[in-house]
Motif scaffolding. Structure first.
Motif, PDB file in Angstrom:
ATOM      1  N   ARG A 164    -104.457  64.406  -0.764  1.00 18.80           N
ATOM      2  CA  ARG A 164    -103.495  65.251  -1.481  1.00 18.80           C
ATOM      3  C   ARG A 164    -104.029  66.251  -2.054  1.00 18.80           C
ATOM      4  O   ARG A 164    -105.314  65.986  -2.570  1.00 18.80           O
ATOM      5  CB  ARG A 164    -102.375  64.389  -2.244  1.00 18.80           C
ATOM      6  N   LYS A 204    -105.294  68.121  -5.068  1.00 15.97           N
ATOM      7  CA  LYS A 204    -105.371  67.627  -6.682  1.00 15.97           C
ATOM      8  C   LYS A 204    -105.492  68.877  -7.668  1.00 15.97           C
ATOM      9  O   LYS A 204    -105.082  68.645  -8.631  1.00 15.97           O
ATOM     10  CB  LYS A 204    -106.688  66.598  -6.812  1.00 15.97           C
ATOM     11  N   VAL A 227    -109.084  68.439  -2.357  1.00 19.41           N
ATOM     12  CA  VAL A 227    -108.291  67.429  -1.992  1.00 19.41           C
ATOM     13  C   VAL A 227    -108.748  66.014  -2.143  1.00 19.41           C
ATOM     14  O   VAL A 227    -110.230  65.739  -1.884  1.00 19.41           O
ATOM     15  CB  VAL A 227    -108.318  67.482  -0.503  1.00 19.41           C
ATOM     16  N   GLY A 277    -100.296  68.199  -5.089  1.00 19.68           N
ATOM     17  CA  GLY A 277     -99.519  67.454  -4.710  1.00 19.68           C
ATOM     18  C   GLY A 277     -99.175  67.447  -3.331  1.00 19.68           C
ATOM     19  O   GLY A 277     -98.795  66.354  -2.818  1.00 19.68           O
ATOM     20  N   ARG A 278     -99.283  68.281  -2.492  1.00 20.62           N
ATOM     21  CA  ARG A 278     -99.094  68.670  -1.036  1.00 20.62           C
ATOM     22  C   ARG A 278    -100.144  67.706  -0.410  1.00 20.62           C
ATOM     23  O   ARG A 278    -101.221  67.708  -0.671  1.00 20.62           O
ATOM     24  CB  ARG A 278     -99.247  69.724  -0.504  1.00 20.62           C
ATOM     25  N   GLU A 279     -99.256  67.067   0.829  1.00 21.38           N
ATOM     26  CA  GLU A 279    -100.156  66.204   1.535  1.00 21.38           C
ATOM     27  C   GLU A 279    -100.915  67.195   2.795  1.00 21.38           C
ATOM     28  O   GLU A 279    -100.054  68.089   3.093  1.00 21.38           O
ATOM     29  CB  GLU A 279     -99.558  65.069   2.190  1.00 21.38           C
TER      30      GLU A 279
END
Length: 72
Positions: A15, A17, A30, A55-57
């Motif tokens: 994710r 950071k 990440v 927060g995105r994967e």
């Protein structure tokens, strides 16, 4: 194109950071599930085109000295 079609064997799922956005290039940190931080420097335009946000994967794709980001 699917992720499996990319010729990069070192892939780290994680994710985002932190994003440090600059006028031309941005740094993307990440964090993997194991706590490893992988940092990529990509164009700021790519950050916007991939709609990257904290927060995105994503998957960090590592080949030689380059770290690329693929949005999921």
């Amino acid at each position: 194109m699917s992720i499996t079609a990319i010729n990069v064997r070192n892939q780290f799922r994680g994710r985002i950071k932190e994003i440090i956005e600059g006028p031309v290039v941005s740094e993307i940190d990440v964090e993997t599930p194991q706590g490893l931080i992988v940092t990529s420097v990509i164009t700021t335009r790519s950050v916007r085109d991939l709609d990257l946000a904290v927060g995105r994967e994503v998957i960090a794709l590592v080949k030689s000295t380059e770290v690329s980001i693929a949005a999921l």
